[in-house]
Design an enzyme around this catalytic site. Structure first.
Site, PDB file in Angstrom:
ATOM      1  N   HIS A 291       0.521  -1.639  -0.346  1.00  0.00           N
ATOM      2  CA  HIS A 291       0.558   0.093   0.377  1.00  0.00           C
ATOM      3  C   HIS A 291       0.410   1.122   0.098  1.00  0.00           C
ATOM      4  O   HIS A 291       0.746   2.344  -0.178  1.00  0.00           O
ATOM      5  CB  HIS A 291      -1.010   0.413   0.980  1.00  0.00           C
ATOM      6  CG  HIS A 291       0.077  -0.552   2.819  1.00  0.00           C
ATOM      7  ND1 HIS A 291       0.361  -1.287   3.041  1.00  0.00           N
ATOM      8  CD2 HIS A 291       0.314  -0.100   2.810  1.00  0.00           C
ATOM      9  CE1 HIS A 291       0.932  -1.790   3.675  1.00  0.00           C
ATOM     10  NE2 HIS A 291       1.593  -0.620   4.483  1.00  0.00           N
ATOM     11  N   CYS A 292       1.928   0.998   0.504  1.00  0.00           N
ATOM     12  CA  CYS A 292       3.361   2.291   0.164  1.00  0.00           C
ATOM     13  C   CYS A 292       3.912   1.925  -1.558  1.00  0.00           C
ATOM     14  O   CYS A 292       3.380   3.597  -2.289  1.00  0.00           O
ATOM     15  CB  CYS A 292       4.231   1.836   1.023  1.00  0.00           C
ATOM     16  SG  CYS A 292       3.400   1.501   2.750  1.00  0.00           S
ATOM     17  N   LEU A 293       4.857   1.937  -2.211  1.00  0.00           N
ATOM     18  CA  LEU A 293       5.390   2.208  -3.452  1.00  0.00           C
ATOM     19  C   LEU A 293       5.042   2.202  -3.961  1.00  0.00           C
ATOM     20  O   LEU A 293       5.189   2.953  -4.943  1.00  0.00           O
ATOM     21  CB  LEU A 293       6.674   0.438  -3.227  1.00  0.00           C
ATOM     22  CG  LEU A 293       8.046   1.099  -2.312  1.00  0.00           C
ATOM     23  CD1 LEU A 293       7.085   0.997  -0.924  1.00  0.00           C
ATOM     24  CD2 LEU A 293       8.744   0.072  -2.644  1.00  0.00           C
ATOM     25  N   ASP A 296       2.507   5.567  -2.933  1.00  0.00           N
ATOM     26  CA  ASP A 296       3.192   7.213  -2.254  1.00  0.00           C
ATOM     27  C   ASP A 296       3.603   8.027  -3.626  1.00  0.00           C
ATOM     28  O   ASP A 296       3.431   8.833  -3.539  1.00  0.00           O
ATOM     29  CB  ASP A 296       3.742   6.951  -1.722  1.00  0.00           C
ATOM     30  CG  ASP A 296       3.330   6.034  -0.688  1.00  0.00           C
ATOM     31  OD1 ASP A 296       4.358   5.267   0.504  1.00  0.00           O
ATOM     32  OD2 ASP A 296       1.965   6.151  -0.025  1.00  0.00           O
TER      33      ASP A 296
END
Ligand code: SAJ
Length: 462
Positions: A291-293, A296
């Protein structure tokens, strides 16, 4: 720049000079009876709450999910990296409770906002959770409070979005209350780096805000690094993740190049990694999950498009990373073709569908793309993942992890290692499979595979 443990000195008389100046309230932030509110009790918020409680700070956790609230109040942890004993211990010491009643934010001397910042269906930033949290804080904002946004977001969110909402109270940042950005740095599954010992960046919308935020976080974080503004802190976090996403994109492109050259990309990377300086190892795989890379860096791309600038590295890396599931499915098709089997009608077992090794999280996992591509070509796809008993698909089904029993792999026309969990026995998988595609080089240590693998690896049997 780097504040050791910020000394909790005497606060100067606050700018306002009134008797009930924030000085008294601000000193509460340094006192034993300071209360921290944590909004969002997920993989960031709950460990943060537990760490503050471990340092004797009373915490009220806020979450919209009543199940999470109940679970925390029962002393349970729904976060794999946080033992339940930490939650139960904090609760039993009267230092942690959870609620869905956002009006209780007024009780808190500090509030950390740790809510999700996903992408919308049109791949634009979705800061609706941040807005909701800011609105809730604004209704109870009072003098002396410290508000810290931790959710990863584009530079400018804290000052341009959150601050105007808080200012509706008539209070001013830096004198009446304090507003900072301090990015979370949680690495799911990392046993070494936790909330308390991971260096923490913090930057305020005023210098005073930075000072107050630094002093408070220094009470439960070993190493607090101050930067000159909230925007610097916001961009630092995006740089951290864009650095990884772009380097993963580079190594995935190298994998596509090595494949065309008939070379084993993992051999090439291992060789390059012997360089003792100036090189950092990344490995290719089935794509970029989490859910980040995958998310973001797109927050920055969106922001910069509005400023008529195209973030080319981020976008190019994203295109390459998004190509990897198709590349892996191509390898499955090639391997089946070698056995004169069409994908259509073949039974294919995916091993590991979480987005990375030894986690249970399936968000943005490339396994979902691989599933959809294979099903689109008529394959019957099963999966086994000891961390993911149930796997909701994008078309509304809920698949169940197949037991790793005898016959599962033997009965498959092809097996694909998508995520290399530690629980997997590569040699056993190799032995049980007639066709094996390895998207993580998990079978590197299986001597037999050296005989049967294609020169590029990926297809290691069949
Ligand atoms: N991946 C590769 N090749 C690599 C490294 C990772 O294909 O060489 C893949 C993984 O399989 C996974 C994805 O990239 O699908 C992301 O993995 P990750 O571990 O790089 O990212 P996250 O999302 O688990 O956690 C990261 C943190 N990771 C590290 O610093 C190692 C950190 O950047 C952030 O604290 C966190 O994102 C966050 O919350 O932003």
């Amino acid at each position: 720049m780097r504040a050791a443990r910020a000394e909790v000195g005497q606060w100067e008389m606050a700018d306002t000079g009134r008797d009930d100046t924030p000085r008294t309230k601000r000193s509460r932030l340094e006192s034993g009876d300071a209360v921290l509110g944590v909004v969002g009790l997920g993989y960031v918020g709950l460990p943060l709450a537990a760490e503050a409680a471990r340092h004797g700070i009373r915490v009220i956790g806020f979450d919209v999910d009543s199940g999470v609230v109940e679970s925390v109040n029962e002393g349970l942890s729904h976060i794999a990296d946080l033992p339940g004993s930490e939650v139960a211990g904090a609760r039993d010491r009267g230092l942690l409770e959870a609620t869905a009643d956002m009006s209780r934010l007024g009780r808190c001397d500090a509030v950390s906002i740790c809510v999700p910042t996903p992408l919308s269906k049109t791949r634009d930033p979705d800061i609706s959770h941040v807005l909701a949290a800011a609105e809730a804080v604004a209704t109870v904002l009072r003098e002396g409070q410290l508000i810290v946004l931790e959710s990863t977001t584009y530079p400018g969110t804290t000052r341009e979005v959150v601050l105007p909402i808080l200012r509706r109270s008539g209070l001013e940042p830096g004198t009446d209350f304090h507003l900072c950005f301090s990015p979370e740095r949680v690495d799911p599954g990392n046993e070494t780096w936790k909330t308390g010992n991971t260096p923490r960046i913090i930057g305020g919308v005023t210098p005073r805000c930075t000072e107050v935020g630094t002093a408070f976080y220094s009470r439960f974080v070993d190493d607090v690094v101050t930067v000159s503004s909230a925007e610097a802190a916001e961009l630092a976090k995006i740089l951290e993740n864009a650095f990884r996403a772009v380097n993963i994109g580079l190594v995935n492109e190298m994998a596509l190049i090595a494949d065309r050259l008939g070379l084993d990309i993992w051999e090439v990377i291992e060789a390059a990694a012997t360089k003792p300086f100036g090189f950092m190892k990344f490995t290719p795989g089935p794509g970029l999950g989490g859910h980040c890379l995958p998310v973001d860096p797109h927050y920055l791309s969106w922001k910069m498009r509005a400023m008529d600038y195209r973030t080319r590295f981020i976008e190019t890396a994203s295109e390459i990373n998004a190509e990897m599931p198709t590349f892996v499915v191509g390898k499955v098709r090639d391997a089946l073709n070698g056995a004169r089997k069409p994908v259509n009608g073949s039974r294919i077992v995916l091993l590991g569908v979480a987005y990375k090794t030894d986690v249970a999280d399936v968000r943005e996992s490339p396994a979902m793309d691989i599933l959809e591509l294979l099903e689109r070509d008529g394959a019957e796809v099963l999966y086994h993942d000891p961390h993911v008993p149930e796997w909701p698909t994008r078309d509304g089904r809920v698949l169940r992890s197949q037991p790793f029993a005898d016959g599962l792999l033997q009965g498959a026309d092809a097996v694909v290692i998508v995520t290399d969990h530690s629980a997997f026995d590569a040699r056993e998988i190799y032995r049980m499979s007639s066709i094996l595609v390895d998207a993580r080089n998990a079978t590197a240590g299986v001597p037999e595979s050296r005989r049967t693998a294609r020169p590029q690896r990926w297809i290691v049997k069949g």
